[in-house]
Design a protein around this motif. Structure first.
Motif, PDB file in Angstrom:
ATOM      1  N   ASP A 183      -5.638   6.878   5.527  1.00 35.99           N
ATOM      2  CA  ASP A 183      -6.648   6.353   4.609  1.00 35.99           C
ATOM      3  C   ASP A 183      -6.191   6.685   3.200  1.00 35.99           C
ATOM      4  OD1 ASP A 183      -8.912   5.161   6.107  1.00 35.99           O
ATOM      5  OD2 ASP A 183      -8.983   7.126   7.055  1.00 35.99           O
ATOM      6  N   LEU A 184      -5.966   5.649   2.385  1.00 37.01           N
ATOM      7  CA  LEU A 184      -5.344   5.841   1.084  1.00 37.01           C
ATOM      8  C   LEU A 184      -6.090   5.079  -0.006  1.00 37.01           C
ATOM      9  CD1 LEU A 184      -1.680   5.210   2.253  1.00 37.01           C
ATOM     10  CD2 LEU A 184      -2.624   7.428   1.645  1.00 37.01           C
ATOM     11  N   PRO A 185      -6.066   5.615  -1.231  1.00 38.83           N
ATOM     12  CA  PRO A 185      -6.587   4.831  -2.351  1.00 38.83           C
ATOM     13  C   PRO A 185      -5.719   3.595  -2.549  1.00 38.83           C
ATOM     14  CG  PRO A 185      -6.280   7.141  -2.965  1.00 38.83           C
ATOM     15  CD  PRO A 185      -5.610   6.948  -1.645  1.00 38.83           C
ATOM     16  N   PRO A 186      -6.290   2.481  -3.008  1.00 41.46           N
ATOM     17  CA  PRO A 186      -5.471   1.291  -3.268  1.00 41.46           C
ATOM     18  C   PRO A 186      -4.340   1.616  -4.239  1.00 41.46           C
ATOM     19  CG  PRO A 186      -7.799   0.755  -3.364  1.00 41.46           C
ATOM     20  CD  PRO A 186      -7.715   2.239  -3.278  1.00 41.46           C
ATOM     21  N   GLY A 187      -3.171   1.050  -3.961  1.00 37.38           N
ATOM     22  CA  GLY A 187      -2.030   1.287  -4.839  1.00 37.38           C
ATOM     23  C   GLY A 187      -0.718   1.062  -4.127  1.00 37.38           C
ATOM     24  N   ASN A 188       0.362   1.387  -4.814  1.00 40.15           N
ATOM     25  CA  ASN A 188       1.715   1.226  -4.278  1.00 40.15           C
ATOM     26  C   ASN A 188       2.271   2.583  -3.854  1.00 40.15           C
ATOM     27  OD1 ASN A 188       1.809  -1.597  -4.861  1.00 40.15           O
ATOM     28  ND2 ASN A 188       2.204  -1.103  -7.010  1.00 40.15           N
ATOM     29  N   TYR A 189       2.981   2.587  -2.727  1.00 38.10           N
ATOM     30  CA  TYR A 189       3.524   3.821  -2.165  1.00 38.10           C
ATOM     31  C   TYR A 189       4.914   3.558  -1.582  1.00 38.10           C
ATOM     32  CZ  TYR A 189      -1.418   5.201  -2.254  1.00 38.10           C
ATOM     33  OH  TYR A 189      -2.708   5.475  -2.637  1.00 38.10           O
ATOM     34  N   LEU A 190       5.580   4.663  -1.230  1.00 30.41           N
ATOM     35  CA  LEU A 190       6.779   4.606  -0.411  1.00 30.41           C
ATOM     36  C   LEU A 190       6.412   5.135   0.970  1.00 30.41           C
ATOM     37  CD1 LEU A 190       9.676   5.968  -2.689  1.00 30.41           C
ATOM     38  CD2 LEU A 190       9.287   3.602  -1.960  1.00 30.41           C
ATOM     39  N   LEU A 191       6.846   4.427   2.001  1.00 27.60           N
ATOM     40  CA  LEU A 191       6.629   4.863   3.378  1.00 27.60           C
ATOM     41  C   LEU A 191       7.967   5.265   3.967  1.00 27.60           C
ATOM     42  CD1 LEU A 191       4.928   5.206   5.959  1.00 27.60           C
ATOM     43  CD2 LEU A 191       5.350   2.773   6.425  1.00 27.60           C
ATOM     44  N   ARG A 192       8.078   6.526   4.372  1.00 30.93           N
ATOM     45  CA  ARG A 192       9.325   7.046   4.927  1.00 30.93           C
ATOM     46  C   ARG A 192       9.143   7.366   6.403  1.00 30.93           C
ATOM     47  NH1 ARG A 192      11.223  12.060   1.812  1.00 30.93           N
ATOM     48  NH2 ARG A 192      11.946  10.460   0.335  1.00 30.93           N
ATOM     49  N   ALA A 193      10.090   6.915   7.225  1.00 28.29           N
ATOM     50  CA  ALA A 193      10.089   7.213   8.655  1.00 28.29           C
ATOM     51  C   ALA A 193      11.318   8.061   8.978  1.00 28.29           C
ATOM     52  CB  ALA A 193      10.102   5.936   9.475  1.00 28.29           C
ATOM     53  N   THR A 194      11.103   9.132   9.757  1.00 24.43           N
ATOM     54  CA  THR A 194      12.191  10.031  10.145  1.00 24.43           C
ATOM     55  C   THR A 194      12.153  10.229  11.648  1.00 24.43           C
ATOM     56  OG1 THR A 194      11.990  11.216   8.034  1.00 24.43           O
ATOM     57  CG2 THR A 194      13.236  12.292   9.788  1.00 24.43           C
ATOM     58  N   ALA A 195      13.303   9.971  12.302  1.00 22.65           N
ATOM     59  CA  ALA A 195      13.442  10.222  13.738  1.00 22.65           C
ATOM     60  C   ALA A 195      14.824  10.822  13.958  1.00 22.65           C
ATOM     61  CB  ALA A 195      13.287   8.938  14.545  1.00 22.65           C
ATOM     62  N   GLY A 196      14.875  12.023  14.488  1.00 21.73           N
ATOM     63  CA  GLY A 196      16.161  12.689  14.647  1.00 21.73           C
ATOM     64  C   GLY A 196      16.843  12.850  13.304  1.00 21.73           C
ATOM     65  N   LYS A 197      18.059  12.298  13.192  1.00 20.15           N
ATOM     66  CA  LYS A 197      18.826  12.378  11.947  1.00 20.15           C
ATOM     67  C   LYS A 197      18.735  11.085  11.129  1.00 20.15           C
ATOM     68  CE  LYS A 197      20.184  16.425  13.249  1.00 20.15           C
ATOM     69  NZ  LYS A 197      19.656  17.643  12.586  1.00 20.15           N
ATOM     70  N   ALA A 198      17.920  10.156  11.574  1.00 23.63           N
ATOM     71  CA  ALA A 198      17.797   8.863  10.896  1.00 23.63           C
ATOM     72  C   ALA A 198      16.575   8.854   9.992  1.00 23.63           C
ATOM     73  CB  ALA A 198      17.704   7.734  11.913  1.00 23.63           C
ATOM     74  N   VAL A 199      16.756   8.371   8.772  1.00 24.95           N
ATOM     75  CA  VAL A 199      15.672   8.294   7.799  1.00 24.95           C
ATOM     76  C   VAL A 199      15.737   6.934   7.103  1.00 24.95           C
ATOM     77  CG1 VAL A 199      14.609   9.311   5.750  1.00 24.95           C
ATOM     78  CG2 VAL A 199      15.819  10.779   7.370  1.00 24.95           C
ATOM     79  N   SER A 200      14.571   6.306   6.963  1.00 27.40           N
ATOM     80  CA  SER A 200      14.511   5.036   6.241  1.00 27.40           C
ATOM     81  C   SER A 200      13.166   4.942   5.539  1.00 27.40           C
ATOM     82  CB  SER A 200      14.676   3.855   7.208  1.00 27.40           C
ATOM     83  OG  SER A 200      14.697   2.627   6.510  1.00 27.40           O
ATOM     84  N   GLU A 201      13.121   4.263   4.389  1.00 22.90           N
ATOM     85  CA  GLU A 201      11.869   4.120   3.677  1.00 22.90           C
ATOM     86  C   GLU A 201      11.744   2.728   3.077  1.00 22.90           C
ATOM     87  OE1 GLU A 201      12.155   7.454   1.017  1.00 22.90           O
ATOM     88  OE2 GLU A 201      12.948   6.219  -0.609  1.00 22.90           O
ATOM     89  N   ILE A 202      10.491   2.303   2.945  1.00 17.63           N
ATOM     90  CA  ILE A 202      10.193   0.986   2.388  1.00 17.63           C
ATOM     91  C   ILE A 202       9.007   1.114   1.437  1.00 17.63           C
ATOM     92  CG2 ILE A 202      11.053  -0.306   4.384  1.00 17.63           C
ATOM     93  CD1 ILE A 202       8.115  -0.638   5.265  1.00 17.63           C
ATOM     94  N   PRO A 203       8.910   0.207   0.440  1.00 13.74           N
ATOM     95  CA  PRO A 203       7.715   0.192  -0.412  1.00 13.74           C
ATOM     96  C   PRO A 203       6.563  -0.496   0.316  1.00 13.74           C
ATOM     97  CG  PRO A 203       9.251  -1.507  -1.096  1.00 13.74           C
ATOM     98  CD  PRO A 203       9.934  -0.745  -0.001  1.00 13.74           C
ATOM     99  N   VAL A 204       5.347  -0.012   0.099  1.00  8.59           N
ATOM    100  CA  VAL A 204       4.163  -0.620   0.708  1.00  8.59           C
ATOM    101  C   VAL A 204       3.046  -0.683  -0.335  1.00  8.59           C
ATOM    102  CG1 VAL A 204       4.669   0.094   3.073  1.00  8.59           C
ATOM    103  CG2 VAL A 204       3.371   1.619   1.584  1.00  8.59           C
ATOM    104  N   THR A 205       2.154  -1.639  -0.153  1.00  7.25           N
ATOM    105  CA  THR A 205       0.991  -1.783  -1.027  1.00  7.25           C
ATOM    106  C   THR A 205      -0.268  -1.690  -0.182  1.00  7.25           C
ATOM    107  OG1 THR A 205       2.187  -3.177  -2.610  1.00  7.25           O
ATOM    108  CG2 THR A 205      -0.214  -3.299  -2.629  1.00  7.25           C
ATOM    109  N   VAL A 206      -1.198  -0.863  -0.619  1.00  3.97           N
ATOM    110  CA  VAL A 206      -2.469  -0.686   0.076  1.00  3.97           C
ATOM    111  C   VAL A 206      -3.578  -1.273  -0.786  1.00  3.97           C
ATOM    112  CG1 VAL A 206      -4.126   0.998   0.965  1.00  3.97           C
ATOM    113  CG2 VAL A 206      -1.668   1.385   1.268  1.00  3.97           C
ATOM    114  N   LYS A 207      -4.419  -2.108  -0.172  1.00  3.12           N
ATOM    115  CA  LYS A 207      -5.551  -2.715  -0.869  1.00  3.12           C
ATOM    116  C   LYS A 207      -6.853  -2.169  -0.305  1.00  3.12           C
ATOM    117  CE  LYS A 207      -3.090  -7.022  -1.913  1.00  3.12           C
ATOM    118  NZ  LYS A 207      -3.081  -8.496  -1.794  1.00  3.12           N
ATOM    119  N   GLY A 208      -7.862  -2.111  -1.149  1.00  4.43           N
ATOM    120  CA  GLY A 208      -9.152  -1.584  -0.741  1.00  4.43           C
ATOM    121  C   GLY A 208      -9.763  -2.362   0.407  1.00  4.43           C
TER     122      GLY A 208
END
Length: 239
Positions: free
Chosen positions: A127-152
């Motif tokens: 649950d997040l305030p509306p806005g722009n964020y980075l979403l990072r996923a980590t599994a083992g030694k692998a890491v990746s991130e993408i930009p995301v936008t949350v709207k109310g």
């Protein structure tokens, strides 16, 4: 007097059961409740009130006279982010063995992105305030991130592609297992990816070429190469 509080995501939404309420008291203590509604019996005066819905926070001051009953509605603007992660585009889901971090899109003065929230496994909403964020996923030694936008009052389900595969190592008689990048730097050294102890290891790795170095219980050393492809399970035996 009494302060009665109701929390909603927007004016048309039903009261939300996920709200955490806090009221500051004159002696420095904090009265708290959880739920869509809450009622507090507190000393009269100007009472600071906070409504938390996940990472979304709304603060206000409620004025209360002795013997008065005050009712306030809080509209806590928030949206939901429900992330998932896959090994490869159109590939299998990573499942529960993944960590999601939501980060501020703008780095701080130290160049780091502040963590807003963390969840483990898929299907757990933020649950997040509306806005722009980075979403990072980590599994083992692998890491990746993408930009995301949350709207109310909306839910988004972004997909993070790890571009990774699974390496399964079997090494009879081994004492220590080291995974290194196959490529050497200018000095002829290989960057260490990770270390484990024992005769076997299963680990998620970014797609690429690696060197698996095994130290036996008798101190002998052997090694084997491994080529990891996105969305593929690779098994090697090092003897």
């Amino acid at each position: 007097g009494y302060i009665s509080l109701i929390g909603r995501r927007n004016v048309d939404a039903h009261p939300d059961r996920g709200v955490n309420w806090e009221v500051d008291l004159p002696d420095g203590r904090i009265a708290s409740r959880h739920g869509a509604t809450a009622t507090f019996l507190v000393p009269a005066g100007n009472r600071p009130v906070r409504a938390n819905l996940g990472n979304a926070v709304l603060e206000a001051e409620v004025s209360l006279a002795p013997g008065e009953a005050v009712r306030r509605e809080f509209i806590i603007a928030s949206g939901q982010l429900v992330p998932r992660a896959v090994f490869a585009e159109d590939g299998a889901a990573v499942g529960d063995n993944v960590r999601f971090d939501v980060l501020n899109v703008k780095p701080g003065v130290d160049g780091q992105h502040r963590t807003v929230g963390t969840n483990y496994g898929e299907g757990k909403p933020f649950d997040l305030p509306p806005g722009n964020y980075l979403l990072r996923a980590t599994a083992g030694k692998a890491v990746s991130e993408i930009p995301v936008t949350v709207k109310g009052n909306e839910s988004v389900e972004p997909k993070v592609v790890l571009n990774a595969g699974m390496l399964v190592i079997s090494a009879p008689g081994a004492n220590r297992l080291d995974i290194l990048e196959a490529a050497q730097d200018i000095s002829g050294r290989r960057k260490s990816v990770g270390t484990s102890y024992g005769e076997s290891w299963q680990v998620v790795l970014p797609a690429g070429n690696y060197l698996v170095r095994v130290r036996k219980k008798d101190s002998a050393q052997v090694q084997e190469t491994a080529n990891i492809k996105a969305g593929v399970r690779t098994t090697i035996t090092v003897r």
